[in-house]
Design a protein around this motif. Structure first.
Motif, PDB file in Angstrom:
ATOM      1  N   THR A   1     -42.523  57.657 147.297  1.00 19.11           N
ATOM      2  CA  THR A   1     -42.063  58.731 146.409  1.00 19.11           C
ATOM      3  C   THR A   1     -40.536  58.794 146.389  1.00 19.11           C
ATOM      4  N   THR A   2     -39.929  58.710 147.573  1.00 17.04           N
ATOM      5  CA  THR A   2     -38.467  58.752 147.641  1.00 17.04           C
ATOM      6  C   THR A   2     -37.886  57.540 146.930  1.00 17.04           C
ATOM      7  N   LEU A   3     -38.516  56.374 147.077  1.00 18.50           N
ATOM      8  CA  LEU A   3     -38.038  55.182 146.367  1.00 18.50           C
ATOM      9  C   LEU A   3     -38.107  55.402 144.858  1.00 18.50           C
ATOM     10  N   HIS A   4     -39.184  55.997 144.363  1.00 20.59           N
ATOM     11  CA  HIS A   4     -39.304  56.266 142.922  1.00 20.59           C
ATOM     12  C   HIS A   4     -38.211  57.232 142.449  1.00 20.59           C
ATOM     13  N   ILE A   5     -37.906  58.231 143.267  1.00 20.16           N
ATOM     14  CA  ILE A   5     -36.842  59.174 142.916  1.00 20.16           C
ATOM     15  C   ILE A   5     -35.503  58.444 142.842  1.00 20.16           C
ATOM     16  N   VAL A   6     -35.226  57.601 143.833  1.00 20.96           N
ATOM     17  CA  VAL A   6     -33.961  56.864 143.862  1.00 20.96           C
ATOM     18  C   VAL A   6     -33.879  55.880 142.698  1.00 20.96           C
ATOM     19  N   CYS A   7     -34.964  55.157 142.422  1.00 22.26           N
ATOM     20  CA  CYS A   7     -34.958  54.208 141.296  1.00 22.26           C
ATOM     21  C   CYS A   7     -34.726  54.928 139.970  1.00 22.26           C
ATOM     22  N   THR A   8     -35.372  56.070 139.796  1.00 22.45           N
ATOM     23  CA  THR A   8     -35.157  56.864 138.587  1.00 22.45           C
ATOM     24  C   THR A   8     -33.707  57.329 138.522  1.00 22.45           C
ATOM     25  N   SER A   9     -33.139  57.701 139.667  1.00 22.13           N
ATOM     26  CA  SER A   9     -31.737  58.131 139.711  1.00 22.13           C
ATOM     27  C   SER A   9     -30.796  56.994 139.339  1.00 22.13           C
TER      28      SER A   9
ATOM     29  N   TYR B   1     -45.639  57.564 137.892  1.00 22.68           N
ATOM     30  CA  TYR B   1     -45.287  57.443 139.310  1.00 22.68           C
ATOM     31  C   TYR B   1     -45.546  58.725 140.092  1.00 22.68           C
ATOM     32  N   GLY B   2     -46.061  59.739 139.423  1.00 23.73           N
ATOM     33  CA  GLY B   2     -46.486  60.947 140.103  1.00 23.73           C
ATOM     34  C   GLY B   2     -45.384  61.863 140.593  1.00 23.73           C
ATOM     35  N   LEU B   3     -44.188  61.731 140.040  1.00 23.70           N
ATOM     36  CA  LEU B   3     -43.124  62.636 140.464  1.00 23.70           C
ATOM     37  C   LEU B   3     -43.337  64.012 139.835  1.00 23.70           C
ATOM     38  N   SER B   4     -42.965  65.031 140.579  1.00 22.63           N
ATOM     39  CA  SER B   4     -43.070  66.396 140.076  1.00 22.63           C
ATOM     40  C   SER B   4     -41.832  66.736 139.251  1.00 22.63           C
ATOM     41  N   LEU B   5     -41.902  67.867 138.575  1.00 20.18           N
ATOM     42  CA  LEU B   5     -40.752  68.331 137.794  1.00 20.18           C
ATOM     43  C   LEU B   5     -39.556  68.574 138.716  1.00 20.18           C
ATOM     44  N   GLU B   6     -39.805  69.156 139.877  1.00 16.22           N
ATOM     45  CA  GLU B   6     -38.727  69.418 140.833  1.00 16.22           C
ATOM     46  C   GLU B   6     -38.060  68.115 141.279  1.00 16.22           C
ATOM     47  N   GLU B   7     -38.859  67.082 141.522  1.00 16.05           N
ATOM     48  CA  GLU B   7     -38.309  65.784 141.932  1.00 16.05           C
ATOM     49  C   GLU B   7     -37.498  65.164 140.798  1.00 16.05           C
ATOM     50  N   MET B   8     -37.982  65.302 139.574  1.00 19.30           N
ATOM     51  CA  MET B   8     -37.240  64.771 138.423  1.00 19.30           C
ATOM     52  C   MET B   8     -35.919  65.510 138.242  1.00 19.30           C
ATOM     53  N   GLN B   9     -35.912  66.799 138.541  1.00 23.26           N
ATOM     54  CA  GLN B   9     -34.690  67.578 138.397  1.00 23.26           C
ATOM     55  C   GLN B   9     -33.620  67.171 139.410  1.00 23.26           C
TER      56      GLN B   9
END
Length: 152
Positions: free
Chosen positions: A41-49, A77-85
């Motif tokens: 999940t953290t990798l998906h957040i970083v890749c999106t960033s 990738y199952g990220l939440s709105l908070e994670e996308m923010q």
């Protein structure tokens, strides 16, 4: 009215390229950590960033583009709105630094969040740079027309 018909295929093209970019980043991260366990999940957040940072650098952000990106990442990738923010804040940290950390320190901190306990070196920073370049190249070439269509 015709713009509506163009935007659908443009959004699909952006989403397909996002999938390819996210896959490439995941594979290269796995190679970087030589198979160690990491937080997906953290990798998906970083890749999106990283994608958001490249969009910010190129100055091509638009509500439709960011909606296509957010919808796709959240659904695929199952990220939440908070994670996308978090992604614009993390992207800013990668580009300018944040909370007293320069961009290099910020990136190292993000790497350690993805894979705690792994000793990252300059190779980790190169992972960020390589992937940012890859995304910028896609924005400048294959996605240029689709991004333009979504911005209208």
């Amino acid at each position: 009215m015709f713009g509506l018909f163009k935007r659908g295929p443009a959004a699909v093209k952006v989403k397909n390229h996002i999938t390819d970019l996210m896959t490439a980043m995941r594979v290269s991260f796995r190679e970087l950590t030589t198979g160690k366990r990491f937080d997906e999940t953290t990798l998906h957040i970083v890749c999106t960033s990283i994608i958001v940072a490249a969009i910010m650098e190129r100055g091509v952000s638009s509500p439709r583009l960011m909606t296509a990106l957010s919808d796709h990442v959240m659904n695929s990738y199952g990220l939440s709105l908070e994670e996308m923010q978090l992604t614009p804040v993390l992207a800013h940290g990668m580009l300018k630094g944040l909370n007293g950390k320069d961009p290099q320190q910020f990136k190292m901190s993000m790497l350690n969040d993805i894979c705690p306990g792994h000793e990252f070196s300059e190779e980790g920073i190169r992972w960020f740079e390589t992937n940012t370049i890859l995304v910028r190249e896609q924005i400048d070439s294959n996605l240029k027309e689709a991004i333009h269509t979504l911005s209208q």
